[in-house]
Structure formats: C-alpha cells, structure tokens
Design an enzyme around this catalytic site. Sequence first.
Site, PDB file in Angstrom:
ATOM      1  N   GLU A   9       0.217  -6.031  33.448  1.00  0.00           N
ATOM      2  CA  GLU A   9       1.287  -6.495  34.335  1.00  0.00           C
ATOM      3  C   GLU A   9       2.414  -7.158  33.560  1.00  0.00           C
ATOM      4  OE1 GLU A   9      -1.008  -8.670  37.182  1.00  0.00           O
ATOM      5  OE2 GLU A   9      -1.368 -10.319  35.807  1.00  0.00           O
ATOM      6  N   PRO A  10       3.203  -6.344  32.834  1.00  0.00           N
ATOM      7  CA  PRO A  10       4.348  -6.888  32.113  1.00  0.00           C
ATOM      8  C   PRO A  10       5.490  -7.247  33.054  1.00  0.00           C
ATOM      9  CG  PRO A  10       4.289  -4.494  31.912  1.00  0.00           C
ATOM     10  CD  PRO A  10       3.050  -4.883  32.657  1.00  0.00           C
ATOM     11  N   ARG A  62      16.815 -21.251  31.692  1.00  0.00           N
ATOM     12  CA  ARG A  62      15.861 -21.189  30.579  1.00  0.00           C
ATOM     13  C   ARG A  62      16.229 -22.091  29.402  1.00  0.00           C
ATOM     14  NH1 ARG A  62      14.402 -17.467  27.966  1.00  0.00           N
ATOM     15  NH2 ARG A  62      12.172 -17.855  28.046  1.00  0.00           N
ATOM     16  N   TYR A  90      13.257 -24.535  28.633  1.00  0.00           N
ATOM     17  CA  TYR A  90      12.374 -24.201  27.491  1.00  0.00           C
ATOM     18  C   TYR A  90      13.090 -24.266  26.143  1.00  0.00           C
ATOM     19  CZ  TYR A  90      10.387 -21.657  31.504  1.00  0.00           C
ATOM     20  OH  TYR A  90       9.930 -21.292  32.747  1.00  0.00           O
ATOM     21  N   CYS A 128      27.042 -30.563  36.406  1.00  0.00           N
ATOM     22  CA  CYS A 128      27.183 -31.993  36.095  1.00  0.00           C
ATOM     23  C   CYS A 128      25.911 -32.492  35.460  1.00  0.00           C
ATOM     24  CB  CYS A 128      27.502 -32.762  37.360  1.00  0.00           C
ATOM     25  SG  CYS A 128      29.113 -32.306  37.943  1.00  0.00           S
ATOM     26  N   GLU A 129      25.710 -32.103  34.232  1.00  0.00           N
ATOM     27  CA  GLU A 129      24.484 -32.440  33.518  1.00  0.00           C
ATOM     28  C   GLU A 129      24.765 -32.186  32.041  1.00  0.00           C
ATOM     29  OE1 GLU A 129      21.212 -32.204  35.599  1.00  0.00           O
ATOM     30  OE2 GLU A 129      19.806 -31.938  33.973  1.00  0.00           O
ATOM     31  N   TYR A 158      13.460 -13.868  34.480  1.00  0.00           N
ATOM     32  CA  TYR A 158      13.399 -15.302  34.774  1.00  0.00           C
ATOM     33  C   TYR A 158      14.779 -15.967  34.749  1.00  0.00           C
ATOM     34  CZ  TYR A 158       8.575 -14.045  33.762  1.00  0.00           C
ATOM     35  OH  TYR A 158       7.359 -13.405  33.760  1.00  0.00           O
TER      36      TYR A 158
HETATM   37  N1  LLP Z   1       0.867 -11.855  35.008  1.00  0.00           N
HETATM   38  C1  LLP Z   1       0.739 -13.150  35.335  1.00  0.00           C
HETATM   39  C2  LLP Z   1      -0.441 -13.575  36.060  1.00  0.00           C
HETATM   40  C3  LLP Z   1       1.751 -14.057  35.004  1.00  0.00           C
HETATM   41  O1  LLP Z   1       1.602 -15.329  35.330  1.00  0.00           O
HETATM   42  C4  LLP Z   1       2.902 -13.604  34.319  1.00  0.00           C
HETATM   43  C5  LLP Z   1       3.966 -14.525  33.977  1.00  0.00           C
HETATM   44  C6  LLP Z   1       2.983 -12.243  34.008  1.00  0.00           C
HETATM   45  C7  LLP Z   1       1.950 -11.396  34.361  1.00  0.00           C
HETATM   46  C8  LLP Z   1       4.174 -11.648  33.303  1.00  0.00           C
HETATM   47  O2  LLP Z   1       4.346 -12.161  32.034  1.00  0.00           O
HETATM   48  P1  LLP Z   1       5.496 -11.556  31.094  1.00  0.00           P
HETATM   49  O3  LLP Z   1       5.130 -10.124  30.800  1.00  0.00           O
HETATM   50  O4  LLP Z   1       6.763 -11.673  31.826  1.00  0.00           O
HETATM   51  O5  LLP Z   1       5.446 -12.399  29.890  1.00  0.00           O
HETATM   52  N2  LLP Z   1       9.592 -18.668  33.500  1.00  0.00           N
HETATM   53  C9  LLP Z   1       9.073 -18.442  32.158  1.00  0.00           C
HETATM   54  C10 LLP Z   1       8.010 -17.383  32.140  1.00  0.00           C
HETATM   55  C11 LLP Z   1       6.855 -17.694  33.058  1.00  0.00           C
HETATM   56  C12 LLP Z   1       5.837 -16.599  33.045  1.00  0.00           C
HETATM   57  C13 LLP Z   1       4.949 -16.730  34.211  1.00  0.00           C
HETATM   58  N3  LLP Z   1       3.928 -15.750  34.309  1.00  0.00           N
HETATM   59  C14 LLP Z   1      10.241 -18.073  31.222  1.00  0.00           C
HETATM   60  O6  LLP Z   1      11.386 -18.022  31.675  1.00  0.00           O
HETATM   61  O7  LLP Z   1      10.016 -17.860  30.030  1.00  0.00           O
END
Ligand code: LLP
Length: 445
Positions: free
Chosen positions: A298-299, A338, A342, A369-370, A398
């Site tokens: 699940e990318p 982001r 982060y 305003c930050e 994101y």
């Molecule tokens: N599956 C699950 C259960 C997840 O929690 C996530 C991401 C993914 C798949 C997908 O992961 P990816 O392939 O996108 O790395 N807001 C943060 C990222 C939070 C990710 C949350 N879960 C950011 O902006 O870096």
Amino acid sequence: MAPFDQRSPNQQLLPLTAKTNANDHLEIGGCDVVELVEQYGSPLYILDELSLRTACQQYRDGFKSYYHGESQVIYASKAWNCLAICAIVASEGLGIDVVSGGELYTALQAGVKPDVIYLHGNNKSESELEYAIATGCTVIIDNWLELKNASNLAQSLGKSPRIMLRITPGIECHTHEYIQTGHLDSKFGFDPTEVESVFAFLSNQTLLQCVGIHAHIGSQIFELQPHQDLGAVMISWFKIASNYGLNLTELNIGGGLGISYTESDDPPSITEWVKTVSNSVITACEAQGLALPKLISEPGRSLIGTACVTAYTIGSNKTVPQGRTYITIDGGMSDNPRPITYQSKYLAMVANHMSTEADQVITIAGKHCESGDILIKDIKLPKTNPGDILVVPATGAYNYSMASNYNRIPKLAAVLVDAGTANLILKRETYADLIRQDVLPTKLQ
Ligand code: LLP
C-alpha cells in the site's frame, strides 16, 4: 533522458513530463505552468497524470514480474484523497487504502469497488466500522475494541466481513520519528505478545473471516533492509495462525518507499522495492514450506509525491541587514505543512525564467502569521521580482491532504495535466466556503 516508463517517478525531482519550453517557462503535461496560473489562479497544485499512472504501472507490473503468487497494489489515499485521484489509480487496477469514513466515502463516490477498498485506522468509530462492513470493504483490525465491535456488527448486520490484523512487527527504520510505525513502542496494531490470543479469539468466530495480516513500518524510507526483514517476520505468523485453525492467505506489507525531494535524496526505485519485497516473501514461504499468500502493498507517497508541483506567486521581500533575504509567496504552511511539521526540505525554481542562473541564496517564507512558516531556508535561486512564479516540486503527497485553513486562507485548486490539456480536479475554496459551517446564533445577529 530515458523514456518515461524506464524512469522511476519516485526518484525524479520533477514530474516525468516536465521540461523547459521555448518561452523559458516550466511546462508539465504539455501545459505551460505560467499560463496555468493565469488561468486557474495562484497558488495552484499541478498534477501530472502520466507520472501518477507510470508509478501505478511500475508497482502493478513489478509484482506481476517478481512475485509469482497473486498480488494487489492498493493506494494509501491518505497521501491525497479526492475523486479524480481515486478514479485514476482504480483505472490502473489498484485498490484503495482508506483511514476514515471520509476517505471511504470519497473512494466509493469515485466508483472504486468495495472489494479492493481496505479500511485502516487505530481508532475507527463504530459508524466507520459499520460503513465499511455494510459496503463490503476489508477492515484492517488494529486493536481488541475494534475486533469486538466488528464481531458484534457482523452479527447485527448479518454480514461475514473480511478482516486482516495489523501487527506491530518490531522493525525499525530510519525516518522521521513521527512517521515510524513498525517499532514496538507504536500506537498502531497488536503487539506481537497479543497476537496468539487474537488468533484464539478468531478461531471461535463464525462470521469474521480473517484472511491475513498487515504491517506498515514507516514512511519516506530509503533503505531496503527493513522490508527485506519484514517478509520473514510476517510469514512466521502464518504458521502460528494455522495452529489455531486459521488459514491466512493474504499478507499486506504496507507502503513506505521514499521519494526525492532534493538532490541529496536517493531512494531505491519502485521496481527495486517491489523486487525486494517479493523475494523476501518468497524466500520466507519457501523456508516455512508455505504456499505464497496474496501479496498486498500500500504505497502512498511514492505513487503520487513527485507527480505534483505547487506553483506560487512571489510577493514581498525583505533583506535583514547583514542577514538573510526573504521572499514571500502567496501560500505556505496551510497548503504545505510538511516543513513546519517535519522540517522537510524542498527545492524550488522560478517557472517564468527557468534558465536564468541561480546566483543568490534566499529564504522562501510563507504568508501565515507564524515565524516558523518558512517553506525553504537558504536556497540558491535567480534574482526574482514580485509576480514571478515559484514552483516547489514533490508536493503530491501529504500536502493537500494535510492542508488547513489556518488564517482563514482558502484551500488551493488543483489541476490534472496531460498531453497539453488541463482539467480542474479540485476547485479553489471561496470566502463563502470558509464560512459555510459557521453559525451565528440569533442573539448575536
Ligand atoms: N499504509 C499505512 C498503514 C500507513 O499508515 C501509511 C502512511 C501508508 C501505508 C503509506 O505510506 P507511504 O507509502 O506514503 O510512505 N504525513 C507524513 C506521512 C505519514 C504517513 C502515514 N502513513 C508526511 O507528510 O511525511
């Protein structure tokens, strides 16, 4: 440059179709970015359809080549969930991972079939669980409360829902601590010490069909080793489950592959990731003498992150005596939270004079305003003027999904570009949208 389908979108700094056109403007999907901003307003998310489709195809076809069992790629739509994106990924044969009733509603409205929708979340409400079970989606069970609620709902709805169990695998990876999820001290999933009692509970359930297990170890990961290790850890649970009379046939190994935000990022390609994951599961199954499970991945970020750029208009500037020069854009932390969340790093370029030499170091400030609303600190750019169009790449994941209305700034529009045509996929919010949910009690009128 290599043809589109031979480049891994997650390794590119710009969408696959990006180029500088005869006007020295940035062009994406055959559309001039400066003209897109004139037509659709600023700031603007610009999503390259070909990059998104290519990434979907590389995942989908990669598993077909390297994994000789059944496979299903599902898009982690928390990266960016809206009707058009759900429809595009579904048309490429992907399923959808949703984490809330809202994401589920959007996927269903986009026409995605429930048999490829998977509901995640570490605190699903009863109504979210009911929604997923009633519509026939698979539910990834995160904890005991949910397991019991799902069992009760199955009875009351007269359904036999497909469920999977999320297990914390105890695998660490190097990424920002907020986006690590596979280590044992995590809020997500069943701790390994609990899994056998969950199997025992499930062995007495007649309605819940537990088809498999799931783990997701984190996000923006550049190493392959954690996913290499994950296969064996997860497959070892298949044998244990069989001691409880459970026949697990599906393994979901999550997402997590990183993308290039700046030149210093060096993620593996989609194909390398797929190959590693496939080999790890195949080897573990051979070692345990087990049939290959249906392999689900699940990318999110690596499917859509580099397919999109955000175009802003440059406004005021300020030079601190003997200090930094700031230029301000017409967006910031409300459309891209982001950097402030982060400390993420981004690149930028001036879309209306692409080949001008970058000869000054400046800091790009947002308009909120930050003080922390700094999009990019100390980047080399050509000299700019108010009205120039600044493009920040790799904003597909994101950004929109974590956008806010801080300072009552309307959310941006998004356009989908392909072969010289742009289509609006998200309308810009209006001021009227901003007060749509406001209520002014009679006594205040
Ligand atoms: N599956 C699950 C259960 C997840 O929690 C996530 C991401 C993914 C798949 C997908 O992961 P990816 O392939 O996108 O790395 N807001 C943060 C990222 C939070 C990710 C949350 N879960 C950011 O902006 O870096």
